[in-house]
Design a protein around this motif. Structure first.
Motif, PDB file in Angstrom:
ATOM      1  N   GLY A   1       0.909  -1.142   0.092  1.00  0.00           N
ATOM      2  CA  GLY A   1       0.163  -0.184   0.067  1.00  0.00           C
ATOM      3  C   GLY A   1       0.751   1.302  -0.108  1.00  0.00           C
ATOM      4  O   GLY A   1       2.148   1.260  -0.162  1.00  0.00           O
ATOM      5  N   SER A   2       0.167   2.421   0.102  1.00  0.00           N
ATOM      6  CA  SER A   2       1.005   3.479   0.088  1.00  0.00           C
ATOM      7  C   SER A   2       1.706   3.642   1.590  1.00  0.00           C
ATOM      8  O   SER A   2       1.307   3.563   2.589  1.00  0.00           O
ATOM      9  CB  SER A   2      -0.055   4.872  -0.077  1.00  0.00           C
ATOM     10  N   ARG A   3       3.017   4.255   1.171  1.00  0.00           N
ATOM     11  CA  ARG A   3       3.775   4.459   2.499  1.00  0.00           C
ATOM     12  C   ARG A   3       4.272   5.930   2.438  1.00  0.00           C
ATOM     13  O   ARG A   3       4.516   6.551   1.406  1.00  0.00           O
ATOM     14  CB  ARG A   3       5.299   3.737   2.255  1.00  0.00           C
ATOM     15  N   HIS A   4       3.948   6.432   3.636  1.00  0.00           N
ATOM     16  CA  HIS A   4       4.471   8.012   3.700  1.00  0.00           C
ATOM     17  C   HIS A   4       5.665   8.039   4.503  1.00  0.00           C
ATOM     18  O   HIS A   4       6.130   7.386   5.426  1.00  0.00           O
ATOM     19  CB  HIS A   4       3.344   8.635   4.544  1.00  0.00           C
ATOM     20  N   PHE A   5       6.382   9.236   4.033  1.00  0.00           N
ATOM     21  CA  PHE A   5       7.689   9.420   4.611  1.00  0.00           C
ATOM     22  C   PHE A   5       7.809  11.117   4.958  1.00  0.00           C
ATOM     23  O   PHE A   5       7.280  11.959   4.041  1.00  0.00           O
ATOM     24  CB  PHE A   5       8.910   9.375   3.525  1.00  0.00           C
ATOM     25  N   ALA A   6       8.405  11.510   5.933  1.00  0.00           N
ATOM     26  CA  ALA A   6       8.929  12.937   6.448  1.00  0.00           C
ATOM     27  C   ALA A   6      10.203  13.057   6.208  1.00  0.00           C
ATOM     28  O   ALA A   6      11.077  11.832   6.620  1.00  0.00           O
ATOM     29  CB  ALA A   6       8.286  13.309   7.833  1.00  0.00           C
TER      30      ALA A   6
ATOM     31  N   GLY B   1     -21.007   1.507   1.607  1.00  0.00           N
ATOM     32  CA  GLY B   1     -20.240   0.784   0.791  1.00  0.00           C
ATOM     33  C   GLY B   1     -19.597   1.414  -0.273  1.00  0.00           C
ATOM     34  O   GLY B   1     -19.644   2.736  -0.486  1.00  0.00           O
ATOM     35  N   ASN B   2     -18.515   0.594  -0.756  1.00  0.00           N
ATOM     36  CA  ASN B   2     -17.666   0.717  -2.178  1.00  0.00           C
ATOM     37  C   ASN B   2     -16.832   1.763  -1.434  1.00  0.00           C
ATOM     38  O   ASN B   2     -16.248   2.718  -2.453  1.00  0.00           O
ATOM     39  CB  ASN B   2     -18.551   1.348  -3.239  1.00  0.00           C
ATOM     40  N   LYS B   3     -16.143   1.542  -0.543  1.00  0.00           N
ATOM     41  CA  LYS B   3     -14.930   2.467   0.110  1.00  0.00           C
ATOM     42  C   LYS B   3     -13.759   1.917  -1.134  1.00  0.00           C
ATOM     43  O   LYS B   3     -13.754   0.920  -1.464  1.00  0.00           O
ATOM     44  CB  LYS B   3     -14.572   2.283   1.460  1.00  0.00           C
ATOM     45  N   ALA B   4     -12.815   2.962  -1.422  1.00  0.00           N
ATOM     46  CA  ALA B   4     -11.788   2.473  -2.287  1.00  0.00           C
ATOM     47  C   ALA B   4     -10.771   1.763  -1.450  1.00  0.00           C
ATOM     48  O   ALA B   4     -10.196   0.889  -2.284  1.00  0.00           O
ATOM     49  CB  ALA B   4     -11.131   3.873  -2.421  1.00  0.00           C
ATOM     50  N   SER B   5     -10.831   1.361  -0.214  1.00  0.00           N
ATOM     51  CA  SER B   5     -10.108   0.383   0.447  1.00  0.00           C
ATOM     52  C   SER B   5     -10.712  -0.215   1.505  1.00  0.00           C
ATOM     53  O   SER B   5     -11.997   0.159   1.723  1.00  0.00           O
ATOM     54  CB  SER B   5      -8.672   1.225   1.140  1.00  0.00           C
ATOM     55  N   ASP B   6     -10.076  -1.106   2.265  1.00  0.00           N
ATOM     56  CA  ASP B   6     -10.694  -2.066   3.264  1.00  0.00           C
ATOM     57  C   ASP B   6     -11.477  -1.055   4.171  1.00  0.00           C
ATOM     58  O   ASP B   6     -10.710  -0.162   4.773  1.00  0.00           O
ATOM     59  CB  ASP B   6     -10.006  -3.141   3.709  1.00  0.00           C
ATOM     60  N   TYR B   7     -12.634  -1.632   4.770  1.00  0.00           N
ATOM     61  CA  TYR B   7     -13.255  -0.643   5.956  1.00  0.00           C
ATOM     62  C   TYR B   7     -12.373  -1.324   7.312  1.00  0.00           C
ATOM     63  O   TYR B   7     -12.176  -2.414   7.261  1.00  0.00           O
ATOM     64  CB  TYR B   7     -14.642  -1.095   6.136  1.00  0.00           C
ATOM     65  N   SER B   8     -12.250  -0.403   8.340  1.00  0.00           N
ATOM     66  CA  SER B   8     -11.581  -0.661   9.430  1.00  0.00           C
ATOM     67  C   SER B   8     -12.581  -0.656  10.503  1.00  0.00           C
ATOM     68  O   SER B   8     -13.894  -0.345  10.411  1.00  0.00           O
ATOM     69  CB  SER B   8     -10.472   0.456   9.721  1.00  0.00           C
TER      70      SER B   8
END
Length: 569
Positions: free
Chosen positions: A361-366, A536-543
């Motif tokens: 998945g997407s990884r974020h960096f500072a 419904g139909n979120k772009a990623s899994d529901y948490s």
């Protein structure tokens, strides 16, 4: 007694030293009390052997001189300069002693025992005073360049009057040796004085070993102890040709070796050991930090890289090393780093963030950038970049932001209910649910009191306008409802993050939007399910937080809708 005992860090080295010193002391005692070994009479008068031993000692002394002379730097300990300059004089006097020995060619004046002894005593006294001085002085105190040069000059100039008296005015000097009789009291007492100076220095070095020192105290202790034993031999011989003379010279060579070793360790071995230790500490520190650290120039070329603890990161040192960032990173990431470089180039410091897609998945960096102030003159500027994976931190930030929006939405719902009613209010609440959970469709339906029928109330406006055009009866039997109604059946939320492969899934009515992911939650009031709400139909899994958010909104929707209906009735 504790102040006289050496620090535990020295005990292993001193154990080896005790064996060596004990062996040398045993040889000294055997030489004193056992009869002379047949065939040794006259061995010390063998000029080549004496010259060889003295040349070895002079060579060791010159190595001591070279250690201090070749390392003339401001941070050089003053004691090293003192010893190296003193042993320049010792080496000169030892050389004069060697070429003045009985049997050698004339050195300005005829060679002989007394002439050699005068040079010997002068060299030994200079060495003893220098060692006693460094035993008394703090080790880290330095000397300026002028003081160092003056010290060398003073030592060498002091040797001139000694040579003048010995070579040209020996009659002014006390007698030290009488042929056929042996040493004079003056010679013997002079040796005892020198021995006392050595023993005082040894005692001082021993006391300083009570705590860890920055210099090689054990080697200096061994050196002065052997020098004291060497001098003792020269109080014993009856003529210059017996075995005591030979052993004294051997002990002197050994003592010079340990003195050289002490200074060599101080000036050469210890700095390398400290450098290696510093490198290991630095590697340990770098290995403990979770950040990636690399150096790049203004054009974005990476020169050095350290991966940190997170070696499985989507960013890899193997990919970055000796390459430009625009060759391996997306344009938007390079643009973010370029903005940080511009800021660091003008202000000395810059920072920013970027995201990279990976298989997980997407990884974020500072990242933070700092201009490297140690870049050599004439070289292009370089920048140190510290880059940290903040994906988890970003998730926490997003969660906090979501919680803040959710609290705001829950506070707004009662206010909204004052202006809109019925289906319009429910649709407004469903739009909030879609926004807070990142969904594209949503619904809200009431449950009849018999718990067997679902009253299809409404869908969000976006669902009706863009996704769902199916025609439904107003009341719908629970038995015919799909798995989206399982929240009613099992009386708890249900989540389908892969709706198309969910077990017991039924087909969708014609015109109904395609469902990929779904949350459905029940609202329970007085022991029965009164309402089900779904998104419904979120772009990623529901948490889990999505489920909690929908539960809170659904319960608030029911409370407001039910209160409004009661007020109307």
């Amino acid at each position: 007694m504790n102040g006289l005992m050496p620090d535990p860090s020295y005990r292993r080295e001193l154990f080896s030293a005790s064996i060596l010193l004990g062996s040398l002391l045993a040889i000294l005692l055997l030489a004193m009390f056992l009869p002379s070994i047949p065939g040794t009479k006259g061995i010390a008068s063998y000029v080549p052997l004496h010259s060889l031993l003295e040349m070895l000692a002079i060579g060791m002394a010159m190595l001591i001189v070279a250690v201090g002379w070749d390392a003339q730097r401001p941070q050089l300990p003053a004691n090293v300069v003192i010893l190296s300059s003193a042993f320049a004089g010792v080496a000169l006097l030892d050389f004069s002693h060697t070429i003045s020995y009985s049997g050698m060619s004339d050195f300005v004046t005829p060679s002989g025992a007394e002439k050699a002894i005068y040079f010997w005593l002068s060299a030994r006294l200079l060495a003893a005073l220098a060692l006693l001085l460094v035993a008394l002085r703090p080790w880290r105190e330095g000397l300026g360049a002028r003081s160092r040069n003056l010290l060398w000059l003073v030592v060498l100039l002091a040797c001139l009057p000694i040579h003048g008296f010995v070579l040209f005015r020996p009659d002014w000097l006390p007698t030290v040796f009488v042929a056929g009789e042996g040493l004079t009291p003056f010679k013997i007492y002079s040796e005892y004085l020198i021995i006392g100076l050595y023993l005082a220095a040894a005692l001082l070095f021993w006391r300083r070993m009570a705590a860890p020192q920055v210099f090689n105290a054990p080697a200096l202790f061994i050196a002065v102890s052997i020098m004291a034993m060497s001098e003792f031999f020269f109080t014993l011989y009856a003529d210059v040709t017996d075995i005591y003379n030979l052993l004294g010279h051997l002990y002197k060579v050994l003592a010079y070796y340990f003195l050289y070793r002490a200074l060599f360790v101080e000036m050469v071995t210890r700095p390398y050991a400290e450098l290696h230790s510093s490198q290991q500490r630095l590697e340990s520190i770098l290995g403990a930090i979770p950040d990636m650290l690399f150096e790049l120039d203004r054009q974005g070329r990476v020169y050095a890289c350290h991966a940190g603890m997170n070696r499985d990161s989507v960013l890899s040192c193997a990919e970055l090393a000796d390459r430009r960032l625009d060759q391996i990173l997306p344009a938007e990431v390079v643009a973010s780093l370029e903005r940080g470089l511009e800021e660091a180039d003008s202000q000395g410091f810059g920072r920013g963030r970027f995201a990279l897609d990976s298989a997980q998945g997407s990884r974020h960096f500072a990242f933070t950038l700092a201009k490297n102030s140690r870049t050599g003159a004439g070289q292009p500027a370089r920048f140190i970049v510290l880059c940290r994976d903040i994906t988890e931190i970003k998730a926490y930030e997003d969660e906090l932001q979501l919680l803040a929006h959710r609290a705001q939405a829950l506070l707004e719902l009662p206010h909204t209910a004052r202006h809109v009613e019925g289906t319009e209010f429910l649709q407004h609440a469903l739009e909030m649910a879609e926004e807070l959970t990142g969904s594209q469709i949503s619904f809200a339906h009431f449950i009849d009191e018999d718990q067997e029928h679902i009253e299809l109330i409404t869908w969000s406006k976006r669902t009706l306008e863009h996704y769902c055009h199916a025609v439904h009866e107003r009341h719908y039997p629970v038995s015919q409802a799909g798995i989206w109604a399982d929240a009613l059946r099992i009386r708890q939320p249900v989540v389908f993050n892969d709706y198309s492969h969910a077990p017991d899934r039924r087909g969708l009515p014609q015109g109904h939007s395609e469902v990929h992911r779904l949350i459905s939650v029940p609202v329970i009031d007085r022991g029965r399910v009164v309402m089900i709400v779904g998104v419904g139909n979120k772009a990623s899994d529901y948490s889990d937080i999505d489920v909690q958010t929908l539960e809170l909104l659904a319960n608030e929707m029911w409370q407001i809708a039910n209160r409004t209906r009661d007020e109307k009735q």
